[in-house]
Design an enzyme around this catalytic site. Structure first.
Site, PDB file in Angstrom:
ATOM      1  N   ASP A  90     -26.343 -12.683  11.330  1.00  0.00           N
ATOM      2  CA  ASP A  90     -27.390 -12.154  10.466  1.00  0.00           C
ATOM      3  C   ASP A  90     -28.531 -13.176  10.432  1.00  0.00           C
ATOM      4  O   ASP A  90     -28.435 -14.257  11.026  1.00  0.00           O
ATOM      5  CB  ASP A  90     -26.849 -11.843   9.072  1.00  0.00           C
ATOM      6  CG  ASP A  90     -26.444 -13.091   8.335  1.00  0.00           C
ATOM      7  OD1 ASP A  90     -26.576 -14.203   8.890  1.00  0.00           O
ATOM      8  OD2 ASP A  90     -25.984 -12.977   7.194  1.00  0.00           O
ATOM      9  N   SER A  91     -29.608 -12.847   9.735  1.00  0.00           N
ATOM     10  CA  SER A  91     -30.789 -13.700   9.786  1.00  0.00           C
ATOM     11  C   SER A  91     -30.811 -14.746   8.683  1.00  0.00           C
ATOM     12  O   SER A  91     -31.676 -15.621   8.667  1.00  0.00           O
ATOM     13  CB  SER A  91     -32.039 -12.844   9.628  1.00  0.00           C
ATOM     14  OG  SER A  91     -32.080 -12.320   8.305  1.00  0.00           O
ATOM     15  N   GLY A  92     -29.878 -14.649   7.756  1.00  0.00           N
ATOM     16  CA  GLY A  92     -29.931 -15.530   6.595  1.00  0.00           C
ATOM     17  C   GLY A  92     -30.854 -15.004   5.510  1.00  0.00           C
ATOM     18  O   GLY A  92     -30.870 -15.539   4.404  1.00  0.00           O
ATOM     19  N   GLY A  93     -31.613 -13.952   5.835  1.00  0.00           N
ATOM     20  CA  GLY A  93     -32.554 -13.406   4.853  1.00  0.00           C
ATOM     21  C   GLY A  93     -31.856 -12.967   3.575  1.00  0.00           C
ATOM     22  O   GLY A  93     -32.243 -13.331   2.474  1.00  0.00           O
ATOM     23  N   ASP A 144     -36.073 -10.815   7.448  1.00  0.00           N
ATOM     24  CA  ASP A 144     -36.729  -9.773   6.660  1.00  0.00           C
ATOM     25  C   ASP A 144     -36.822 -10.201   5.200  1.00  0.00           C
ATOM     26  O   ASP A 144     -36.134 -11.119   4.773  1.00  0.00           O
ATOM     27  CB  ASP A 144     -35.921  -8.470   6.742  1.00  0.00           C
ATOM     28  CG  ASP A 144     -34.480  -8.655   6.245  1.00  0.00           C
ATOM     29  OD1 ASP A 144     -33.877  -9.705   6.559  1.00  0.00           O
ATOM     30  OD2 ASP A 144     -33.972  -7.775   5.538  1.00  0.00           O
ATOM     31  N   GLN A 193     -36.427  -2.127   5.871  1.00  0.00           N
ATOM     32  CA  GLN A 193     -36.411  -2.141   4.410  1.00  0.00           C
ATOM     33  C   GLN A 193     -37.063  -0.855   3.889  1.00  0.00           C
ATOM     34  O   GLN A 193     -37.287   0.079   4.656  1.00  0.00           O
ATOM     35  CB  GLN A 193     -37.148  -3.383   3.893  1.00  0.00           C
ATOM     36  CG  GLN A 193     -36.415  -4.686   4.199  1.00  0.00           C
ATOM     37  CD  GLN A 193     -35.085  -4.803   3.459  1.00  0.00           C
ATOM     38  OE1 GLN A 193     -34.829  -4.116   2.478  1.00  0.00           O
ATOM     39  NE2 GLN A 193     -34.212  -5.675   3.979  1.00  0.00           N
ATOM     40  N   GLY A 221     -31.396  -3.305   2.801  1.00  0.00           N
ATOM     41  CA  GLY A 221     -31.865  -2.839   1.495  1.00  0.00           C
ATOM     42  C   GLY A 221     -31.059  -1.697   0.915  1.00  0.00           C
ATOM     43  O   GLY A 221     -31.498  -1.039  -0.033  1.00  0.00           O
ATOM     44  N   ASP A 271     -20.568  -3.854   8.421  1.00  0.00           N
ATOM     45  CA  ASP A 271     -19.899  -5.102   8.058  1.00  0.00           C
ATOM     46  C   ASP A 271     -19.823  -5.159   6.549  1.00  0.00           C
ATOM     47  O   ASP A 271     -20.636  -4.540   5.851  1.00  0.00           O
ATOM     48  CB  ASP A 271     -20.675  -6.323   8.555  1.00  0.00           C
ATOM     49  CG  ASP A 271     -21.822  -6.671   7.622  1.00  0.00           C
ATOM     50  OD1 ASP A 271     -22.824  -5.918   7.599  1.00  0.00           O
ATOM     51  OD2 ASP A 271     -21.712  -7.651   6.868  1.00  0.00           O
ATOM     52  N   CYS A 310      -0.091   2.671   8.076  1.00  0.00           N
ATOM     53  CA  CYS A 310      -0.858   1.631   8.775  1.00  0.00           C
ATOM     54  C   CYS A 310      -0.024   0.923   9.833  1.00  0.00           C
ATOM     55  O   CYS A 310       1.183   0.760   9.688  1.00  0.00           O
ATOM     56  CB  CYS A 310      -1.386   0.622   7.758  1.00  0.00           C
ATOM     57  SG  CYS A 310      -2.378  -0.681   8.504  1.00  0.00           S
ATOM     58  N   CYS A 312      -0.798  -2.225  10.975  1.00  0.00           N
ATOM     59  CA  CYS A 312      -1.146  -3.660  11.017  1.00  0.00           C
ATOM     60  C   CYS A 312       0.105  -4.521  10.895  1.00  0.00           C
ATOM     61  O   CYS A 312       1.180  -4.047  10.531  1.00  0.00           O
ATOM     62  CB  CYS A 312      -2.146  -4.016   9.927  1.00  0.00           C
ATOM     63  SG  CYS A 312      -1.417  -4.253   8.294  1.00  0.00           S
ATOM     64  N   CYS A 315       1.763  -4.517   7.370  1.00  0.00           N
ATOM     65  CA  CYS A 315       2.481  -3.282   7.041  1.00  0.00           C
ATOM     66  C   CYS A 315       3.735  -3.107   7.886  1.00  0.00           C
ATOM     67  O   CYS A 315       4.695  -2.474   7.458  1.00  0.00           O
ATOM     68  CB  CYS A 315       1.561  -2.074   7.194  1.00  0.00           C
ATOM     69  SG  CYS A 315       0.325  -1.996   5.876  1.00  0.00           S
ATOM     70  N   HIS A 341      -4.462  -6.421   6.450  1.00  0.00           N
ATOM     71  CA  HIS A 341      -4.343  -4.982   6.211  1.00  0.00           C
ATOM     72  C   HIS A 341      -5.702  -4.338   5.947  1.00  0.00           C
ATOM     73  O   HIS A 341      -6.036  -3.310   6.550  1.00  0.00           O
ATOM     74  CB  HIS A 341      -3.403  -4.680   5.048  1.00  0.00           C
ATOM     75  CG  HIS A 341      -3.489  -3.241   4.664  1.00  0.00           C
ATOM     76  ND1 HIS A 341      -3.029  -2.236   5.485  1.00  0.00           N
ATOM     77  CD2 HIS A 341      -4.075  -2.626   3.609  1.00  0.00           C
ATOM     78  CE1 HIS A 341      -3.296  -1.065   4.937  1.00  0.00           C
ATOM     79  NE2 HIS A 341      -3.928  -1.269   3.797  1.00  0.00           N
TER      80      HIS A 341
END
Lengths: 380, 380
Positions: A90-93, A144, A193, A221, A271, A310, A312, A315, A341
């Site tokens: 990500d941009s850190g914004g 941004d 945005q 946003g 994410d 599940c 995983c 589980c 999980h």
């Protein structure tokens, strides 16, 4: 490279494949978050076992610690994290704008104080491109202005204007770096945005599309406190406004139900820190009982898996009674098992959505799934 | 079952094999501690990968949470912990005697308050046998009086007398339970007390040996703050006093150097929380540099494994620079990786000691190893 091939659609929902130098990402796809270069508590073999394809890392965190130059000296982000698959930074914004009391925004960029030691730093569109070039993820995000949720129209207009100005500066720097600095192939995604204002959303999308043929679009946003109906409406607008042959990354989403609603409105990548954060609170998502907290006394002698549906590791190997014991005893293994999980739950949801889009049953399946999930939640 | 076969000796050091219903334990052997039914943060596949053979669990903790009856209903300790190998439970004596302000000792047993919720409980020799029968570990320990380190002779005499009385009561109950209550084959080990008083140590050993043909002996009351020289002398006394064809379990030891010194004095089994506790503090044991803290700035760009001589997962996959980043960032993965490394370090030390005893080079190797380890430590 960085092509997006749309294989099927079902309504607005899309199944596609995004190509990166470190492998393909079938969409819809949930991307586990590796904030500081580690998906909290997990080794990368476990992340692979989740069948996660692309992971996130945070520019803000890695810039402060260990430092992007250090990451470069240690071989770049893939070597540093021991992850050969695709990575997005990500941009850190979002992070620096969250530091509401210890940052100030100027046309040039954002001055902020480190949450670690109070030291002063400045992020500009240019510096954020430099940092992400140095970290060398596959996909990097434009810097941004991300105003807090619930802002008024004037704030959203200002943020859109600045985000667009900064995007042009990001693009200039990104192009210059591609020419001048040796490094891996990278794709730059802009971040849209416009809050919940339909015309601002439309306008920003049009500006971005006119500016450059981006390899993908970040939708920012949203999921910042607005009404769900507003989020769905904005996604529907963007689905119309954005090119169909580019992936759309809905940033910071989600919870299972939000993820499905967003897939239904044309989003491809997701994410969220909820899977691991919920794990730290003893919470698991299940297909039969919605969201549950393992602390509940009713799990005391429950010898079923966390989620019987599940596949995983947690589980397939442990039961609720044992995991409850770990949660109640504040044993870290509970966080690890619930993280595995919850992450797998979202990755699997993406996989199943993709399958359902493929055979045309997505919309029915989604409605049933959401109804069951939400009803169950309300019963708990 | 529960035989101990001595295959080689080198001086007082012994290489042997202890047989349990859940597999053999080659000695010398370090046993990872799984206090609450979990080796902190690790899954049992990882414990297996450490090549640990036998693990510990704590009666005091499991009695309070989730409760021994609950563990039984969930299939017993092996099923509960997902560990098919040998398990040893301690008696809880050490824990309840540590609760100095919230316990009182009587001839009958020890009244204490739970560290979790302050609720009142009583452990007696009989109840501790019942609890351990219910938990169903392979080896269970007698309930002993474990006075704090540094006590005077009179305290040690009282503790020895009570420990012996309680041991007889433990044995009676253990025999009765074996007759009356269906359950797995178990071995009961007594716990030798006597502080650093040579004659009390000799007397207690003689009493125990005369009372019953135990399948093994726990050596308690050491590593509680006494001088190292006192500990070594007591171990030499016990080496003479205890039968050679039974394993000796030195409780709560150890650190790598202590473990080697104790092997040289005829001890076979060991446990200690130091590997995982040190991991939580960012500390690792290394063969070339002694004990190191990964926080140190000199590891910032160190791309060697934590311990270049180690074959554990953490050392084969990660480097010091990354682990340092995790430690400094308080990321839980650091604790996990360092726990794996530190546990493997001790298990491997036992393996190498065994090999060296086998080929007669133990004593030379031990001296060299200790000299290097201690010199390096002092340089750091």
């Amino acid at each position: 490279m960085f092509d997006y091939t749309l294989s099927t659609t079902d309504g607005a929902a899309r199944a596609g494949t995004f190509t990166t130098p470190h492998g393909d990402v079938p969409t819809p796809s949930f991307m586990p978050v590796g904030t500081a270069g580690t998906v909290k508590g997990l080794i990368m073999e476990e992340v692979e076992e989740l069948r996660a394809r692309m992971v996130l890392a945070n520019t803000y965190h890695l810039y402060l610690r260990p430092g992007h130059e250090m990451v470069r000296r240690l071989g770049g982000l893939h070597a540093f994290m021991r992850w050969d698959g695709p990575i997005l930074t990500d941009s850190g914004g979002y992070q620096v704008f969250s530091l509401t009391d210890i940052r100030s925004v100027h046309e040039e960029g954002v001055e902020f104080q480190s949450h670690i030691d109070g030291s002063r730093h400045t992020f500009t569109p240019e510096s954020v491109m430099d940092i992400q070039r140095t970290l060398s993820a596959d996909v990097i995000m434009a810097f941004d202005e991300c105003p807090p949720g619930g802002g008024d129209r004037a704030t959203a207009e200002t943020a859109n204007r600045r985000t667009y100005d900064w995007l042009r500066r990001c693009l200039d720097r990104f192009r210059a770096l591609e020419q001048e600095v040796e490094g891996p192939a990278q794709a730059l995604f802009p971040v849209l945005q416009g809050n919940v204002y339909d015309d601002l959303r439309r306008e920003q999308a049009r500006q971005f599309v006119d500016l450059h043929d981006w390899r993908g679009y970040g939708i920012g946003g949203l999921s910042v406190g607005e009404e769900k109906e507003d989020m769905w409406r904005v996604l529907e607008i963007l689905d119309q406004a954005l090119p169909r042959d580019r992936p759309r990354y809905l940033m910071g989403v989600g919870y299972p139900d939000d993820l499905l609603e967003a897939v239904a409105r044309g989003c491809d990548l997701f994410d969220c820190v909820a899977p691991t954060r919920n794990a730290r609170h003893g919470t698991a998502w299940t297909s039969e009982e919605g969201q549950v907290n393992l602390k509940a006394a009713r799990f005391r002698e429950d010898t079923r898996p966390i989620d019987p549906g599940c596949d995983c590791y947690a589980c397939s190997r442990y039961d609720r009674a044992y995991v409850r014991h770990l949660v109640v005893s504040a044993e870290w293994l509970s966080v690890r098992l619930l993280s595995i999980h919850n992450l797998r739950f979202l990755v699997r949801l993406g996989e199943e959505a993709r399958r359902r889009i493929g055979d045309g049953s997505f919309d029915t399946w989604r409605r049933d799934w959401l109804e069951r999930y939400r009803n169950e939640r309300s019963l708990v």
